[in-house]
Design a protein around this motif. Structure first.
Motif, PDB file in Angstrom:
ATOM      1  N   LEU A 273       0.818  -1.212   0.000  1.00 12.53           N
ATOM      2  CA  LEU A 273       0.000   0.000   0.000  1.00 12.53           C
ATOM      3  C   LEU A 273       0.852   1.261   0.000  1.00 12.53           C
ATOM      4  N   ASP A 274       0.307   2.326  -0.587  1.00  6.78           N
ATOM      5  CA  ASP A 274       0.911   3.649  -0.436  1.00  6.78           C
ATOM      6  C   ASP A 274       0.324   4.262   0.827  1.00  6.78           C
ATOM      7  N   PHE A 275       1.187   4.682   1.736  1.00 10.65           N
ATOM      8  CA  PHE A 275       0.696   5.308   2.952  1.00 10.65           C
ATOM      9  C   PHE A 275       1.706   6.315   3.449  1.00 10.65           C
ATOM     10  N   GLU A 276       1.211   7.238   4.235  1.00  9.18           N
ATOM     11  CA  GLU A 276       2.053   8.230   4.884  1.00  9.18           C
ATOM     12  C   GLU A 276       2.231   7.832   6.339  1.00  9.18           C
TER      13      GLU A 276
ATOM     14  N   LEU B 278       2.022  -5.274  14.803  1.00 11.27           N
ATOM     15  CA  LEU B 278       0.872  -5.004  13.934  1.00 11.27           C
ATOM     16  C   LEU B 278       0.335  -6.336  13.406  1.00 11.27           C
ATOM     17  N   PRO B 279      -0.847  -6.773  13.879  1.00  9.43           N
ATOM     18  CA  PRO B 279      -1.403  -8.053  13.432  1.00  9.43           C
ATOM     19  C   PRO B 279      -1.874  -7.966  11.980  1.00  9.43           C
ATOM     20  N   VAL B 280      -0.968  -8.226  11.077  1.00  9.85           N
ATOM     21  CA  VAL B 280      -1.168  -7.954   9.657  1.00  9.85           C
ATOM     22  C   VAL B 280      -2.367  -8.704   9.075  1.00  9.85           C
ATOM     23  N   VAL B 281      -2.664  -9.892   9.549  1.00  3.21           N
ATOM     24  CA  VAL B 281      -3.811 -10.638   9.027  1.00  3.21           C
ATOM     25  C   VAL B 281      -5.106  -9.888   9.328  1.00  3.21           C
TER      26      VAL B 281
ATOM     27  N   LEU C 295      -8.892  -3.766   5.875  1.00  2.00           N
ATOM     28  CA  LEU C 295      -8.640  -2.993   4.651  1.00  2.00           C
ATOM     29  C   LEU C 295      -9.332  -3.634   3.445  1.00  2.00           C
ATOM     30  N   LYS C 296      -9.388  -4.949   3.410  1.00  2.14           N
ATOM     31  CA  LYS C 296     -10.084  -5.648   2.330  1.00  2.14           C
ATOM     32  C   LYS C 296     -11.583  -5.369   2.393  1.00  2.14           C
ATOM     33  N   ASN C 297     -12.159  -5.423   3.611  1.00  2.00           N
ATOM     34  CA  ASN C 297     -13.590  -5.126   3.783  1.00  2.00           C
ATOM     35  C   ASN C 297     -13.924  -3.692   3.402  1.00  2.00           C
ATOM     36  N   LEU C 298     -12.972  -2.791   3.543  1.00  2.00           N
ATOM     37  CA  LEU C 298     -13.166  -1.385   3.179  1.00  2.00           C
ATOM     38  C   LEU C 298     -12.854  -1.130   1.698  1.00  2.00           C
ATOM     39  N   SER C 299     -12.534  -2.202   0.968  1.00  2.00           N
ATOM     40  CA  SER C 299     -12.182  -2.136  -0.465  1.00  2.00           C
ATOM     41  C   SER C 299     -10.936  -1.299  -0.708  1.00  2.00           C
ATOM     42  N   ILE C 300     -10.025  -1.289   0.248  1.00  2.00           N
ATOM     43  CA  ILE C 300      -8.759  -0.580   0.082  1.00  2.00           C
ATOM     44  C   ILE C 300      -7.736  -1.518  -0.537  1.00  2.00           C
TER      45      ILE C 300
END
Length: 185
Positions: free
Chosen positions: A22-25, A170-173, A179-184
């Motif tokens: 992902l692109d993030f700041e 950070l529990p990546v799963v 993020l998947k549910n938010l369509s990100i």
């Protein structure tokens, strides 16, 4: 999708979130970590405070805040203030199980979600010399529980029951799922 912001100064969290491509700041929060209560509750409250504080200045973003705590029973084991306290913490954890909770909050774009994950970690028996050698690496000084599982601290961790990335910060799963549910993703 708007901007994605990680509200953390942790290079470990930055590294884990990068795994998702992902692109993030990164905008570190300036939140007092003074919450009281059970460690799971405290981690959840602090992750939410961090995300909200950064979101207030970035309302066009989805902000991810996180907090990781180490605990035995109801006793929270924070970051050591100095090498003496690091020794006390590592001696206390030597040969015993403890728990690591990482809470994550997502704030922005109409979303306010907080989740957490807990892993159990067992240290092997550590000699006095091994503890001081580990402290000499400098690694214990900015970490809850006075160790980092992803660095030289891996040599003192005998077993993990749960998600490695939860212990790392950070529990990546679970983050992926939100993020998947938010369509990100």
């Amino acid at each position: 999708m708007g901007r994605l912001v990680l509200a953390s100064s942790s290079p470990r969290r930055r590294e884990i979130l990068s795994l998702l491509g992902l692109d993030f700041e990164v905008i570190p929060p300036s939140v007092e970590e003074d919450a009281q209560g059970h460690p799971i509750t405290v981690a959840r409250v602090l992750s939410r405070k961090k995300a909200l504080e950064v979101w207030k200045g970035n309302r066009d973003a989805l902000v991810i805040g996180a907090d990781t705590l180490v605990f035995v029973g109801n006793r929270t084991i924070g970051k050591p203030r100095d090498e003496e306290e690091a020794y006390e913490i590592l001696s206390f954890l030597s040969g015993r199980w403890h728990r690591v909770v990482t809470a994550v909050s997502f704030v922005g774009m109409g979303v306010r979600v907080t989740l957490h994950d807990v892993a159990r970690v067992r240290f092997r028996e550590l000699s006095r010399e091994e503890i001081y050698a580990y402290i000499d690496t400098g690694e214990p000084m900015d970490k809850a529980g006075a160790y980092g599982v992803q660095g030289f601290g891996a040599t003192i961790v005998d077993r993990i029951d749960g998600n490695f990335y939860t212990v790392m910060g950070l529990p990546v799963v679970k983050v992926y799922g939100v993020l998947k549910n938010l369509s990100i993703l």
